[in-house]
Scaffold this motif. Sequence first.
Motif, PDB file in Angstrom:
ATOM      1  N   LEU A  24       0.836  -1.211   0.000  1.00 50.06           N
ATOM      2  CA  LEU A  24       0.000   0.000   0.000  1.00 50.06           C
ATOM      3  C   LEU A  24       0.867   1.255   0.000  1.00 50.06           C
ATOM      4  CD1 LEU A  24      -2.685  -0.984   2.676  1.00 50.06           C
ATOM      5  CD2 LEU A  24      -2.993  -0.869   0.197  1.00 50.06           C
ATOM      6  N   VAL A  25       1.873   1.266   0.849  1.00 50.74           N
ATOM      7  CA  VAL A  25       2.788   2.409   0.927  1.00 50.74           C
ATOM      8  C   VAL A  25       3.436   2.647  -0.433  1.00 50.74           C
ATOM      9  CG1 VAL A  25       4.972   3.205   1.942  1.00 50.74           C
ATOM     10  CG2 VAL A  25       3.207   2.207   3.410  1.00 50.74           C
ATOM     11  N   TYR A  27       2.298   1.883  -3.446  1.00 54.64           N
ATOM     12  CA  TYR A  27       1.345   2.462  -4.401  1.00 54.64           C
ATOM     13  C   TYR A  27       1.043   3.918  -4.088  1.00 54.64           C
ATOM     14  CZ  TYR A  27       0.538  -1.628  -7.216  1.00 54.64           C
ATOM     15  OH  TYR A  27       0.715  -2.660  -8.099  1.00 54.64           O
ATOM     16  N   PHE A  28       0.873   4.252  -2.797  1.00 46.24           N
ATOM     17  CA  PHE A  28       0.644   5.653  -2.452  1.00 46.24           C
ATOM     18  C   PHE A  28       1.839   6.500  -2.867  1.00 46.24           C
ATOM     19  CE2 PHE A  28      -2.731   4.300   0.566  1.00 46.24           C
ATOM     20  CZ  PHE A  28      -3.712   5.155   0.115  1.00 46.24           C
ATOM     21  N   ILE A  31       1.757   7.014  -6.664  1.00 54.24           N
ATOM     22  CA  ILE A  31       0.711   7.973  -7.044  1.00 54.24           C
ATOM     23  C   ILE A  31       1.143   9.383  -6.656  1.00 54.24           C
ATOM     24  CG2 ILE A  31      -1.664   8.697  -6.569  1.00 54.24           C
ATOM     25  CD1 ILE A  31      -2.314   5.622  -6.320  1.00 54.24           C
ATOM     26  N   ALA A  32       1.711   9.542  -5.449  1.00 55.26           N
ATOM     27  CA  ALA A  32       2.168  10.867  -5.020  1.00 55.26           C
ATOM     28  C   ALA A  32       3.254  11.394  -5.956  1.00 55.26           C
ATOM     29  CB  ALA A  32       2.689  10.803  -3.581  1.00 55.26           C
ATOM     30  N   VAL A  47      -3.776   3.501  -9.666  1.00 53.65           N
ATOM     31  CA  VAL A  47      -4.973   3.388  -8.820  1.00 53.65           C
ATOM     32  C   VAL A  47      -5.510   1.959  -8.829  1.00 53.65           C
ATOM     33  CG1 VAL A  47      -7.382   4.122  -8.583  1.00 53.65           C
ATOM     34  CG2 VAL A  47      -5.587   5.819  -8.917  1.00 53.65           C
ATOM     35  N   LEU A  50      -3.463  -0.018  -6.512  1.00 54.91           N
ATOM     36  CA  LEU A  50      -3.793   0.346  -5.137  1.00 54.91           C
ATOM     37  C   LEU A  50      -5.065  -0.367  -4.692  1.00 54.91           C
ATOM     38  CD1 LEU A  50      -3.392   1.982  -2.561  1.00 54.91           C
ATOM     39  CD2 LEU A  50      -4.553   3.901  -3.687  1.00 54.91           C
TER      40      LEU A  50
END
Length: 132
Positions: A24-25, A27-28, A31-32, A47, A50
């Motif tokens: 999860l980290v 993917y975030f 995206i960031a 996304v 994620l």
Amino acid sequence: MTDLYAALGGSSPENNVGEDYARLVDYFGRIAGAMGGGNLYYAWDKVDGLRSALAAFEARLSEEVTEDGETFRRFTGRDLDGSKVSAAAVVHARAHSVGKLLHSPDQIKDETVRQALLDSEERVRQFHEGLD
């Protein structure tokens, strides 16, 4: 098996949750980074990953239950050792740049695991330094 993985206890339910969290980290962070760089297509593309990572994380911590004809998810992580999950989450998340921003090695209470993480990160730093 690396010293760090051995310090975490090898393959365990707690490590599995930590690895799912790290996904999860990751993917975030992707995206960031895409948003910061204005690459909306890449952000949009990540996304879906994620969503899959969130579904896997939820599945790891829950089970589907049907009661009175209604199906819902119930939390099943009560048997996990929270301090081991925390250590695994920090260790695995720090493999990603955003994980290093979110988690300090000081969050790991187990000194053996914390030292194994620091030793591993130092070996990587020295390797990268040797490439320059």
